[in-house]
Scaffold this active site. Structure first.
Site, PDB file in Angstrom:
ATOM      1  N   TRP A 326      20.106  20.396  67.897  1.00 22.55           N
ATOM      2  CA  TRP A 326      19.588  21.684  67.416  1.00 22.55           C
ATOM      3  C   TRP A 326      20.748  22.622  67.026  1.00 22.55           C
ATOM      4  O   TRP A 326      20.632  23.433  66.111  1.00 22.55           O
ATOM      5  CB  TRP A 326      18.737  22.333  68.521  1.00 22.55           C
ATOM      6  N   HIS A 327      21.893  22.465  67.717  1.00 23.67           N
ATOM      7  CA  HIS A 327      23.024  23.343  67.417  1.00 23.67           C
ATOM      8  C   HIS A 327      23.579  23.120  66.010  1.00 23.67           C
ATOM      9  O   HIS A 327      24.139  24.040  65.412  1.00 23.67           O
ATOM     10  CB  HIS A 327      24.155  23.140  68.434  1.00 23.67           C
ATOM     11  N   GLY A 328      23.460  21.909  65.496  1.00 20.60           N
ATOM     12  CA  GLY A 328      23.969  21.702  64.152  1.00 20.60           C
ATOM     13  C   GLY A 328      23.908  20.254  63.723  1.00 20.60           C
ATOM     14  O   GLY A 328      23.767  19.354  64.553  1.00 20.60           O
ATOM     15  N   PHE A 488      24.553  28.347  63.857  1.00 16.70           N
ATOM     16  CA  PHE A 488      23.594  27.374  64.389  1.00 16.70           C
ATOM     17  C   PHE A 488      22.169  27.692  63.959  1.00 16.70           C
ATOM     18  O   PHE A 488      21.896  28.682  63.387  1.00 16.70           O
ATOM     19  CB  PHE A 488      23.676  27.310  65.918  1.00 16.70           C
TER      20      PHE A 488
END
Lengths: 488, 79
Positions: A326-328, A488
């Site tokens: 989810w962060h990247g 993000f």
């Protein structure tokens, strides 16, 4: 628009605050919410007017779907399909704008195709506003969320202090606050407290995080071969940068919320003092941890019919890996998530067998564990991450050249080289040592921002103290410096 | 249903899961702070509570339950 910019602090914020309180006085609650929405749209558009339309489309579509889902007499089959469609719609938006190029690159890598990437610029805040809207959609689908008005829904998603990078807020939490009679009054204590908390956050970001960012940027560039101590200084500098950057942002968001009469949820509670990784994640990015627990881990475990300890470990690892991604769009974030999933699982295992550990040993292991994770989190590619990790644990020692000359006959040249541990660093060594110690002292202080918020009493002395913090922060404002979590 | 009665009934479920006959649920009790009340036990507890009181918690409600008093309040609202 960045919180740490002159435009925001000296133009946008005062104008928004004054307008909000004037409108509230003359037009009441509804008017003040509309005023906040308008300013939130200006705040977002300042970054990119094009992606404002994506944001509005996402908000409108989610509102329509959630409203339909919350209807009590809706046909169960339609409800089921609409619910699945709503979740898929949000994941699709994220997929297209955040992960499309990542998928294409990996498809090309594994299949040998030459599909074109699109170099899509990540729409600011898409990860956060999507996550927040998914919670609303799920709650509507499960019947615990009643239909809201469009204004209530839009303020829940767009309220600018939390729009870009959280804290992730729940609809009911926000709404409950502005329905209170006290919300309509101007509370000077709120303004004082809000400015104080905002100043602490600003100080953390521009005085501390941006300073440590210089060392991290230098050390994480791929061309430098770091010694053991340098590798640790670089990775620990990044640990400090990340903490002060994100907790600073959260403080600013919470401070801004307070100025407008809102209490946003706390996001950090001195995580770097934790003595195990479970405790760490209960104190780091707390609103995300809460989301992962409620909307990923719990449904997976409940869907497994018979929850067992082994299943809970597996779902912990899967949840954290998804949270990492989810962060990247990068395998490094997947590794970061997997690393923490494994750490949490091991922690659960030793709790299960009642294994106790001394606080300082636990803290030392936790900081080591977090620092290794941060190396993956920060590195541009896996090679750089492994180079830094290798330097941290197997790198050369740097010792003064005169000693090297005297030791040259011993024949251990591969383990050390002559020079200074500060060679090449883009900062003054004495300043760096002082800042490093200062950073550690601030982290070790028994009073964090949450404590100050809960126990705030206005006095002249405190006004001078927070005034000084604010002034130092303003004087430290340099050029354009984004928050890490804006990416993000 | 009275709050005290709810505490007693939910405490019975906790006693069964935590294997602790002396356990009495207190309003400030939190998962992670009580021996044996971890993420797995929490899910099992929720399942048992749902069955006992014939109700269903949404994921959002589960997220908002920060301590035992939130749990009891949510059950009370649903009954």
């Amino acid at each position: 628009m960045l919180f740490n910019s002159y435009t925001f602090i000296f133009a946008f914020l005062p104008l928004c605050l004054v307008s909000f309180y004037i409108v509230k006085h003359f037009f009441g609650l509804k008017g003040s919410l509309i005023c906040l929405i308008v300013f939130s749209l200006i705040f977002y558009s300042y970054w990119s007017i094009n992606y404002l339309f994506l944001l509005l489309a996402s908000v409108s579509a989610n509102y329509l779907m959630s409203s339909k889902l919350s209807e009590r007499d809706l046909n169960p089959l339609i409800k089921r399909y609409l619910f699945i469609f709503g979740i898929a719609f949000n994941i699709f938006l994220l997929g297209i704008f955040k992960y499309y190029d990542f998928f294409i690159v990996n498809i090309n890598l594994f299949t040998g195709t030459e599909l074109m990437i699109r170099n899509i610029v990540l729409p600011l805040a898409i990860s956060f506003y999507t996550l927040q809207q998914i919670t609303f959609l799920v709650d509507s689908g499960q019947g615990s969320q009643k239909k809201s008005t469009f204004i209530d829904y839009v303020i829940f998603v767009l309220f600018f202090p939390q729009l870009i990078a959280g804290p992730i807020v729940r609809y009911g939490v926000l709404k409950k606050q502005y329905l209170k009679d006290s919300f309509i009054k101007v509370d000077i204590n709120n303004i004082n407290l809000g400015i104080s908390i905002f100043s602490i956050g600003l100080f953390k970001k521009v005085f501390l995080a941006d300073y440590f960012a210089q060392i991290a940027s230098w050390g994480f560039s791929d061309s430098i071969e770091l010694s053991v101590i340098q590798a640790w200084l670089v990775s620990l500098s990044y640990v400090l940068q990340l903490y002060f950057d994100f907790s600073g942002y959260s403080d600013m968001a919470i401070g801004l919320g307070i100025m407008f009469g809102f209490t946003l949820p706390i996001n950090f509670n001195s995580p770097l003092k934790s003595s195990n990784i479970i405790d760490f994640w209960n104190k780091w990015h707390m609103t995300l941890t809460s989301f992962i627990g409620a909307y990923l881990f719990t449904p997976m475990l409940r869907a497994s019919k018979t929850p067992t300890f082994i299943k809970s470990l597996i779902f912990t690892i899967i949840s954290m890996t998804i949270a990492g991604l989810w962060h990247g769009p990068s395998w490094l974030f997947v590794i970061f998530g997997l690393w923490h999933g494994l750490g949490l699982a091991i922690n659960q295992l030793y709790r299960k067998f009642n294994f106790k550990m001394n606080y300082f040993l636990g803290w030392f292991l936790t900081i080591n564990f977090w620092t290794i994770g941060c190396v993956f989190f920060r590195s541009e590619d896996t090679q750089t991450a492994f180079n830094i990790l290798s330097s941290m644990y197997y790198g050369q020692l740097i010792i003064p050249s005169t000693i090297v000359n005297n030791l040259s006959h011993i024949g251990l040249g591969e383990y050390y080289r002559g020079g200074s541990i500060f060679e090449g660093m883009p900062v003054d060594p004495i300043n760096y040592i002082l800042m490093f110690i200062g950073g550690i002292v601030i982290i070790a202080l028994p009073y964090n921002t949450n404590f100050i918020t809960l126990n705030f009493k206005f006095s002249r002395l405190r006004a001078i103290l927070f005034g000084a913090v604010f002034s130092i922060a303003i004087l430290s404002l340099g050029g354009y410096s984004e928050f890490i979590y804006f990416n993000f | 249903m009275e709050t005290q009665s709810l505490y007693t009934q939910v405490s019975d479920i906790f006693k069964q899961i935590l294997n602790n006959d002396n356990f009495e649920l207190q309003p400030g009790d939190k998962a992670g702070e009580i021996d044996g009340w971890d993420s797995l036990t929490h899910v099992i507890l929720i399942d048992l509570i749902e069955r006992k009181f014939d109700l269903k918690f949404s994921l959002g409600e589960l997220e908002e339950m920060k301590d035992a008093s939130d749990l009891i309040e949510t059950i009370s609202e649903k009954l």
